[in-house]
Scaffold this active site. Sequence first.
Site, PDB file in Angstrom:
ATOM      1  CG  HIS A   1      -1.558  -1.242   1.432  1.00 22.81           C
ATOM      2  ND1 HIS A   1      -2.823  -1.635   0.902  1.00 22.81           N
ATOM      3  CD2 HIS A   1      -1.420  -2.206   2.336  1.00 22.81           C
ATOM      4  CE1 HIS A   1      -3.161  -2.933   1.112  1.00 22.81           C
ATOM      5  NE2 HIS A   1      -2.052  -3.307   2.324  1.00 22.81           N
TER       6      HIS A   1
ATOM      7  CB  SER B   1      12.661  22.139 -15.186  1.00 23.08           C
ATOM      8  OG  SER B   1      12.126  23.222 -15.476  1.00 23.08           O
TER       9      SER B   1
ATOM     10  CE  LYS C   1      11.416  19.707 -11.242  1.00 18.37           C
ATOM     11  NZ  LYS C   1      10.465  19.044 -10.489  1.00 18.37           N
TER      12      LYS C   1
ATOM     13  CD  GLU D   1       8.415  11.981 -15.139  1.00 15.93           C
ATOM     14  OE1 GLU D   1       8.342  12.466 -13.973  1.00 15.93           O
ATOM     15  OE2 GLU D   1       8.538  12.866 -16.151  1.00 15.93           O
TER      16      GLU D   1
END
Length: 461
Positions: free
Chosen positions: A158, A279, A285, A292
């Site tokens: 979980h 970024s 970043k 992804e």
Amino acid sequence: MSKGKLWGGRFHYDTDNAVERFTASEHFDRRLARYDIAGSIAHARMLAVCGVLTRSESDAIIEGLHAIAVEIEEGRFQWSAGLEDVHMNIEARLTELIGEAGKKLHTARSRNDQVATDMRLFVCDAIDRLRAGITGLQSALVEVADTYADAIMPGFTHLQTAQPVTCGHHMLAWVEMLERDWQRMGDCRTRADVLPLGSAALAGTSFDIDRQMTADELGFTALSRNSLDAVSDRDFIIEFASALAILAVHFSRMAEEMVLWASEPFGFVDLGDAFCTGSSIMPQKKNPDVAELVRGKTGRVVGHLVALLVLMKGQPLAYNRDNQEDKEPVFDGLDTALACLDVLTPMVRQMEFDEDKMRQAAQRGHATATDLADYLVRKGLPFRDAHQVVGRSVTAAETAGVDLAELPLQALQEFCEHIDKDVFDVLALDGSVAARDHPGGTAPARVRSAVNEARERLAQR
Ligand code: ARG
């Protein structure tokens, strides 16, 4: 007669331009050219042996097909949408090159058994490439597992800290997922590995052909047993798409964990500059875009499976033109999976885990609570009672703002008199993982032997 069409004999008028564009598939099925040519060569050779073609006709056909293969490879081949598909483009060019004999190649076959043969050859090849790629990714993971065989990290259920595990064990979980993909691809291949040629349009052929010879020449293990089924069956494609979809889901799950682990709050892994991007606005970043995208590409691969299932669902026997739509999903699914393997394998190889961060995280969240319960069971408590005792101890730890393992002995003894100072051996992370020392367990020793077994298994491929 409809001009330029190989099938134009019974037509009075030309095909509508929009229809020509609509029905053409050469712009994507040209990818089947080498399989189409291999199938035609095997067919022509067989027809000569069976006396359907003369030896010199067959030789001319084979020589012409080899020349076409070179033209295609060198980008000199003139593809024409007017000739619809890969099959008729090649056949028309053959006749252009060698004359009359070229028109005889299509004896005792149809595009229906031809395209089914091409697709089966394509899928078998694709599976061989994929399995090699999967093995490569597994090998990379096995080496990471070896490096981090005793690095402790939190195991989650979980997405809540559950029990400590070793990072090597986690890597080997991924290896197992991929192992099933490798097997599944192999299973799928056995059903793709069947020769449809000889089924002709749907009912077979009146010529006395030798299908076994064609199968041997093309490397097929079996002959299709029913001509109606052979020209219309696309199960092998659906199975392949399904195996691809499951593989992509596995890629996606791995990628998702990489994204989580690379995030600031986790900080478990450095994915390496070569596999991240920056970024355009936030200079600090370092984004896990590659992981992804792997996760994102799963969408299209799963979509292809659905497209193929729906493509087949309403089709009566035997061949229907709907089946022309089976190609792009297969091609894209394969390309996507191979592209994912191309980035995942090197990315995995240079993942650097932060062992301190992972250990600190495992120390939070009372990860060894189950070990305390097991300890109490060994002291004679029934497991359910032990569960209660540990639950109360966890509440006490929460109130004190410490981890379960940090409670003083007296505090623990208040909940159960059987608790002794040896309890700290089981509350410690290293004791917890080392205790899970059985086949399939997370103990570092087990991880090391699993690594060795996996290495041997992979080396045998
Ligand atoms: N381009 C077709 C396909 O991909 C080849 C078979 C065409 N057969 C036919 N009877 N129209 O399925």
